[in-house]
Design an enzyme around this catalytic site. Structure first.
Site, PDB file in Angstrom:
ATOM      1  N   LEU A   1      32.236  47.010  33.343  1.00 28.67           N
ATOM      2  CA  LEU A   1      32.454  48.296  33.087  1.00 28.67           C
ATOM      3  C   LEU A   1      31.476  48.921  32.275  1.00 28.67           C
ATOM      4  O   LEU A   1      30.504  48.092  31.606  1.00 28.67           O
ATOM      5  CB  LEU A   1      33.624  48.253  32.272  1.00 28.67           C
ATOM      6  CG  LEU A   1      34.976  47.588  32.878  1.00 28.67           C
ATOM      7  CD1 LEU A   1      36.087  47.879  31.906  1.00 28.67           C
ATOM      8  CD2 LEU A   1      35.156  47.978  34.326  1.00 28.67           C
TER       9      LEU A   1
ATOM     10  N   ASN B   1      33.420  37.579  30.369  1.00 24.55           N
ATOM     11  CA  ASN B   1      32.675  37.273  29.291  1.00 24.55           C
ATOM     12  C   ASN B   1      33.250  38.102  28.097  1.00 24.55           C
ATOM     13  O   ASN B   1      32.530  38.408  26.997  1.00 24.55           O
ATOM     14  CB  ASN B   1      31.172  37.443  29.193  1.00 24.55           C
ATOM     15  CG  ASN B   1      30.744  38.546  29.587  1.00 24.55           C
ATOM     16  OD1 ASN B   1      31.527  39.439  30.436  1.00 24.55           O
ATOM     17  ND2 ASN B   1      29.729  39.291  29.167  1.00 24.55           N
ATOM     18  N   GLU B   2      34.341  38.782  28.348  1.00 22.90           N
ATOM     19  CA  GLU B   2      34.855  39.918  27.262  1.00 22.90           C
ATOM     20  C   GLU B   2      34.768  39.385  25.913  1.00 22.90           C
ATOM     21  O   GLU B   2      34.282  40.404  24.890  1.00 22.90           O
ATOM     22  CB  GLU B   2      36.110  40.236  27.439  1.00 22.90           C
ATOM     23  CG  GLU B   2      36.053  41.355  28.841  1.00 22.90           C
ATOM     24  CD  GLU B   2      36.375  40.841  30.321  1.00 22.90           C
ATOM     25  OE1 GLU B   2      36.118  39.570  30.233  1.00 22.90           O
ATOM     26  OE2 GLU B   2      36.180  41.844  30.979  1.00 22.90           O
TER      27      GLU B   2
ATOM     28  N   GLY C   1      33.506  43.112  34.369  1.00 24.89           N
ATOM     29  CA  GLY C   1      34.135  43.914  35.378  1.00 24.89           C
ATOM     30  C   GLY C   1      33.490  43.407  36.914  1.00 24.89           C
ATOM     31  O   GLY C   1      34.152  43.807  37.924  1.00 24.89           O
TER      32      GLY C   1
END
Ligand SMILES: CCCCCCC/C=C/C(=O)SCCNC(=O)CCNC(=O)[C@H](O)C(C)(C)COP(=O)(O)OP(=O)(O)OC[C@H]1O[C@@H](n2cnc3c(N)ncnc32)[C@H](O)[C@@H]1OP(=O)(O)O
Length: 304
Positions: free
Chosen positions: A110, A179-180, A155
């Site tokens: 993202l 990996n957020e 994303g």
């Protein structure tokens, strides 16, 4: 690009071609006969998504082209959905390879600049586009194969996870994963569901909590990708896999895919608005904005 899908759109929206195309792509169109006008989508040349159709083979290659890192901007997401819709409506196409036109990067995920320093209305619009991209890809009737020819965090990984099969280049510098948590944010439940459906619950729990980015051989071991090949064979391998999947009668394969995936997609469909509200309030928090700003700064400083 030789795409000539005709979309029926409301005439009032002719004043705003960009919004009109987006509305058409996202399904916000008047029913046939509802006073709209027909326009050829070919008139609006896509810039962020390149589509190379091969009607003889019944396939197309879709390449993301948003340099330097194929971040999933609102514009790219919108073009992706439009391109996919055109391919879904094209009777000559049964399968698509998703890949990148940016060297060494499949997608950086993202677009952080869409989630930083903007207003709530923008966050809501952006999140709706992210949801739409996922729903369209995850429920696509086409066979989708990801040719992961570069790094694929967050994303970017999600896009690959929506596909029916994943081929990854064997370069150990190319990592893939959700990996957020490393950014101080949380993968939404539907990212998590898609991962669990792919690699199982325990592996997902570990990968998500630790924000793991897997190099290709580890991604293969954990089941995040299905095949690892030398970089110059990624696309050709993806096309071969596509041909194997296309040997199955469409109706049987499509019904089976839908049976497997619909319950997961329905979870989001039932609470789309709540999910948007949740995203907007989460991303608007000062602490989250600070984390994202710091992360962006770190990316920029890496160069200097
Ligand atoms: C309740 C809901 C909660 C919210 C859920 C939100 C879910 C979020 C999902 C996401 O996808 S968040 C994005 C996560 N992405 C990443 O962590 C990847 C970050 N990028 C990288 O690690 C690297 O850029 C790379 C992809 C490995 C490429 O490395 P490379 O060395 O080739 O390039 P860089 O010099 O790092 O970057 C070039 C340029 O691009 C900018 N950039 C990188 N990634 C992004 C991004 N995701 N969005 C926007 N911009 C990005 C980077 O800052 C550089 O910019 P400049 O310095 O050239 O201005």
């Amino acid at each position: 690009m030789a795409l000539t899908a005709v979309i029926r759109v409301p005439s009032r929206a002719l004043l705003r071609p960009w919004a009109r195309l987006r509305d058409a792509a996202l399904g916000w169109i008047e029913p046939a006969g509802g006073g709209g006008v027909e326009v050829s989508a070919q008139r609006f040349a896509s810039q962020k998504v390149l589509v190379e159709p091969d009607p003889a083979a019944g396939v197309a290659v879709m390449k993301f082209k948003n340099p330097p890192v194929n971040s999933l901007s609102l514009e790219l997401l919108t073009e992706l959905v439009i391109s996919l819709e055109k391919l879904e409506n094209d009777k000559t196409v049964r399968g698509v390879v998703l890949t990148s036109d940016c060297p060494g990067i499949f997608s950086a995920g993202l677009d952080l600049t869409e989630m930083c320093g903007r207003n709530p209305a923008h966050y809501a619009e952006y999140w709706k586009a992210v949801q739409e991209m996922w729903l369209r890809l995850y429920l696509s009737n086409l066979v989708l194969v990801a040719a992961i020819n570069g790094a694929s965090p967050a994303g970017g990984c999600l896009i690959a996870l929506t596909c029916d099969y994943r081929v990854m280049a064997d370069n150990p510098k190319y990592c893939i994963g959700l990996n957020e948590t490393l950014l101080g944010i949380v993968a939404p439940f539907w990212f998590k569901d898609n991962l669990v459906n792919t690699i199982g619950h325990r592996a997902s729990e570990r990968a998500l909590q630790l924000g793991l980015l897997f190099p290709p051989t580890e991604a293969l071991q954990v089941g995040m990708v299905d095949k690892v090949v030398p970089k110059d064979q990624v696309q050709s391998t993806a096309l071969s896999v596509l041909a194997q999947w296309m040997a199955i009668p469409d109706h049987a394969r499509q019904l089976t895919k839908n049976m497997m995936r619909k319950p997961t997609a329905d979870r989001l469909l039932k609470q789309r608005d709540a999910d948007i509200q949740n995203f907007v309030s989460f991303i608007s928090r000062d602490s989250i904005q600070k984390s994202l700003q710091m992360y962006l700064e770190k990316l920029k400083q890496k160069k200097g």
